[in-house]
Design a protein around this motif. Sequence first.
Motif, PDB file in Angstrom:
ATOM      1  N   CYS A   4       1.306  -0.817   0.581  1.00 32.07           N
ATOM      2  CA  CYS A   4       0.473   0.181  -0.071  1.00 32.07           C
ATOM      3  C   CYS A   4       0.852   1.150  -0.008  1.00 32.07           C
ATOM      4  O   CYS A   4       1.564   1.120   0.818  1.00 32.07           O
ATOM      5  N   PHE A   5       0.759   2.291  -0.903  1.00 34.01           N
ATOM      6  CA  PHE A   5       1.777   3.419  -1.100  1.00 34.01           C
ATOM      7  C   PHE A   5       1.147   4.135  -0.542  1.00 34.01           C
ATOM      8  O   PHE A   5       1.423   5.633  -0.075  1.00 34.01           O
ATOM      9  N   SER A   6       0.162   4.636  -0.701  1.00 35.23           N
ATOM     10  CA  SER A   6      -0.803   5.992  -0.293  1.00 35.23           C
ATOM     11  C   SER A   6      -2.453   5.331   0.542  1.00 35.23           C
ATOM     12  O   SER A   6      -2.421   4.661   0.550  1.00 35.23           O
ATOM     13  N   ILE A  97       9.360   4.942   6.130  1.00 32.08           N
ATOM     14  CA  ILE A  97       8.603   4.086   5.593  1.00 32.08           C
ATOM     15  C   ILE A  97       7.812   4.723   4.037  1.00 32.08           C
ATOM     16  O   ILE A  97       7.493   5.191   4.403  1.00 32.08           O
ATOM     17  N   LYS A  98       7.768   3.673   3.032  1.00 36.93           N
ATOM     18  CA  LYS A  98       7.207   4.542   1.833  1.00 36.93           C
ATOM     19  C   LYS A  98       6.261   3.687   1.608  1.00 36.93           C
ATOM     20  O   LYS A  98       5.335   4.158   0.466  1.00 36.93           O
ATOM     21  N   ALA A  99       6.124   2.268   1.765  1.00 36.07           N
ATOM     22  CA  ALA A  99       5.219   1.628   1.003  1.00 36.07           C
ATOM     23  C   ALA A  99       4.456   0.504   2.913  1.00 36.07           C
ATOM     24  O   ALA A  99       5.538  -0.095   3.293  1.00 36.07           O
ATOM     25  N   THR A 100       3.033  -0.214   2.712  1.00 39.75           N
ATOM     26  CA  THR A 100       3.255  -0.843   4.088  1.00 39.75           C
ATOM     27  C   THR A 100       2.212  -2.166   3.052  1.00 39.75           C
ATOM     28  O   THR A 100       2.193  -2.057   2.357  1.00 39.75           O
ATOM     29  N   PRO A 101       3.256  -3.369   4.124  1.00 39.58           N
ATOM     30  CA  PRO A 101       3.697  -3.547   5.254  1.00 39.58           C
ATOM     31  C   PRO A 101       5.237  -3.015   5.117  1.00 39.58           C
ATOM     32  O   PRO A 101       5.728  -4.228   4.037  1.00 39.58           O
ATOM     33  N   THR A 102       5.438  -2.460   6.039  1.00 37.88           N
ATOM     34  CA  THR A 102       7.160  -2.817   6.071  1.00 37.88           C
ATOM     35  C   THR A 102       8.041  -3.537   7.132  1.00 37.88           C
ATOM     36  O   THR A 102       7.591  -2.825   8.056  1.00 37.88           O
ATOM     37  N   PHE A 103       8.817  -4.302   6.895  1.00 33.50           N
ATOM     38  CA  PHE A 103       9.199  -5.144   8.518  1.00 33.50           C
ATOM     39  C   PHE A 103      10.389  -5.175   8.622  1.00 33.50           C
ATOM     40  O   PHE A 103      11.351  -4.755   7.559  1.00 33.50           O
ATOM     41  N   PHE A 104      10.508  -3.708   9.877  1.00 39.63           N
ATOM     42  CA  PHE A 104      12.713  -4.047  10.064  1.00 39.63           C
ATOM     43  C   PHE A 104      12.886  -4.930  10.880  1.00 39.63           C
ATOM     44  O   PHE A 104      12.230  -5.846  11.805  1.00 39.63           O
ATOM     45  N   PHE A 105      14.049  -5.312  10.824  1.00 36.63           N
ATOM     46  CA  PHE A 105      14.263  -6.257  11.887  1.00 36.63           C
ATOM     47  C   PHE A 105      15.761  -5.981  12.342  1.00 36.63           C
ATOM     48  O   PHE A 105      16.708  -5.185  11.691  1.00 36.63           O
TER      49      PHE A 105
END
Length: 139
Positions: A4-6, A97-105
């Motif tokens: 999702c971008f916006s 964050i540019k898009a969702t979902p974004t996962f960070f480790f």
Amino acid sequence: MGLCFSKAETKDDDSDHHVEFAAGKVHLITTKEAWDQKLEEANTSGKIVIANFSATWCGPCKVVAPFYSELSEKYESLMFLVVDVDELTDFSTSWDIKATPTFFFLKEGQQIDKLVGANKIELEKKITAVADSLPPNRI
């Protein structure tokens, strides 16, 4: 891979929307203080953090949420967090964050990996890899 971008024009104001995102052993982060506390807790216990930046209006986020919760039950040596990008807008922006979902480790508060999109196969691969990187007594 879903992204999702916006933000959608209409935002549902359903207070139950967090339940699906924070099921299992997933911790819902609603403040910067809660984020700091969970990172400190993870550092103290030697856990790697997986942070899911998502949005309640994002279809792919909703699709991957139950799978993310399942993974949180399976990998107890890891800490699973979810951040609503709309609730913590400034904080999410600081993570670019540019898009969702974004996962960070994150290990000891530092990014060791990242995944953008609701790719379940890739998410499980990355989570398995970080879990396997922990010393045996941590798993």
